[in-house]
Design an enzyme around this catalytic site. Structure first.
Site, PDB file in Angstrom:
ATOM      1  N   SER A 137      34.575  49.231  48.077  1.00 26.11           N
ATOM      2  CA  SER A 137      33.317  48.511  47.838  1.00 26.11           C
ATOM      3  C   SER A 137      33.414  47.161  48.539  1.00 26.11           C
ATOM      4  CB  SER A 137      33.159  48.286  46.327  1.00 26.11           C
ATOM      5  OG  SER A 137      32.161  47.344  46.047  1.00 26.11           O
ATOM      6  N   TYR A 150      36.383  45.721  37.939  1.00 25.32           N
ATOM      7  CA  TYR A 150      35.962  46.656  39.004  1.00 25.32           C
ATOM      8  C   TYR A 150      36.442  46.127  40.362  1.00 25.32           C
ATOM      9  CZ  TYR A 150      32.575  49.253  41.956  1.00 25.32           C
ATOM     10  OH  TYR A 150      31.966  50.045  42.913  1.00 25.32           O
TER      11      TYR A 150
END
Ligand SMILES: NC(=O)c1ccc[n+]([C@@H]2O[C@H](COP(=O)([O-])OP(=O)(O)OC[C@H]3O[C@@H](n4cnc5c(N)ncnc54)[C@H](O)[C@@H]3O)[C@@H](O)[C@H]2O)c1
Length: 259
Positions: A137, A150
């Protein structure tokens, strides 16, 4: 890599980005496609099978937090396909209130899936080599405070995948690695963000989060499949707003050697 005639494994193939990647991949005349996911989307599966009768499309139930599921899924796929050429680790979860699960799905799951796939693909172990694509990401490129857990897991994915792409490993296994870092992409992952942040109190990052421009899952998928076709071992690719940018990540520490 020319994807025609290839065998592909896609983890998270029924997710927002996964569905669009599978659709893009199926346009390449694959020989076989295995989808590993928590739950089947029977409607989509039936649609894909009827639209692509020449591709062997196979669903394997898998909870990526369970090592036994990972082992069983790859074993069943190897038995059915003989070998596989490409693996996309595309499962994911964004919810910092679930600390252990966030690390288990996003980092440990990718590590275990990668190591298990290598057992089957490594040329030194009788495999045929190939490509493993790990979805990280933009939160795996820099600290993303609103989602600190995350972001830590995704940073782990980026670093792990870059380490796996080491040329020495590649010469040994014949398996290349690429890291995909999507920017915000319109899928279920971004929903209900206010209840998924690291801390419960309101913060200015939350208002900003909702204003960040998002790409479509189709744009992300098109660029992800192009990245597979280019297959540049070690590439870290940011897929942002329909564009692909290769990210240069220089070494910061240079080891000083004795004599
Ligand atoms: N949407 C974004 O803005 C964005 C941005 C950057 C990176 N990503 C990453 O892209 C990937 C796909 O995300 P998405 O946006 O399509 O999200 P999504 O929620 O639509 O899909 C996630 C997929 O992961 C699967 N999954 C979740 N937990 C699992 C488990 N325990 N075992 C097996 N499978 C599990 C889900 O079933 C689903 O198929 C993820 O790795 C995500 O972190 C997404």
């Amino acid at each position: 890599m020319d994807l025609a005639g290839k065998n592909v494994v896609y983890l998270g193939g029924f997710g927002g980005i996964g569905q669009k990647c599978v659709q893009e991949l199926l346009q390449r005349q694959l020989k076989a496609l295995a989808i590993f996911d928590l739950d089947a989307n029977e409607k989509l599966l039936a649609e894909w099978k009827s639209q692509h009768p020449d591709t062997d499309i196979f669903y394997q139930k898998l909870d990526i937090t369970q090592k036994s599921d990972i082992d069983a899924a790859y074993k069943a796929t190897a038995e059915r396909f003989g070998h596989f050429d490409v693996v996309v680790n595309g499962s994911g979860l964004m919810n910092d209130r679930l600390v252990e699960l966030t690390i288990q799905v996003n980092l440990l799951g990718v590590v275990n899936s990668t190591l298990t796939a290598l057992e089957h693909m490594d040329k030194a172990k009788g495999g045929k080599g190939g490509l493993i694509v790990n979805i990280s990401s933009v939160a795996g490129l820099q600290p993303t405070a609103i989602m600190a857990i995350y972001s830590a897991a995704k940073t782990g994915v980026t670093t792990f995948t870059r380490a796996m792409a080491n040329p020495f490993f590649y010469a040994h296994s014949g398996v290349g690695f690429i890291t995909i870092c999507p920017g915000f992409t319109n899928t279920g992952l971004l929903e209900d963000i206010a209840n998924k942040t690291t801390f419960t109190y309101d913060n200015p990052m939350l208002a900003m989060f909702n204003r960040v421009k998002r790409q479509t899952a189709e744009d992300c998928a098109r660029n992800l499949v192009s990245a597979i076709e280019t297959s540049k071992n070690g590439a870290v690719l940011m897929l942002e707003l329909g564009e692909t940018t290769e990210v240069n990540m220089p070494d910061i520490w240079k080891p000083q050697l004795d004599n």
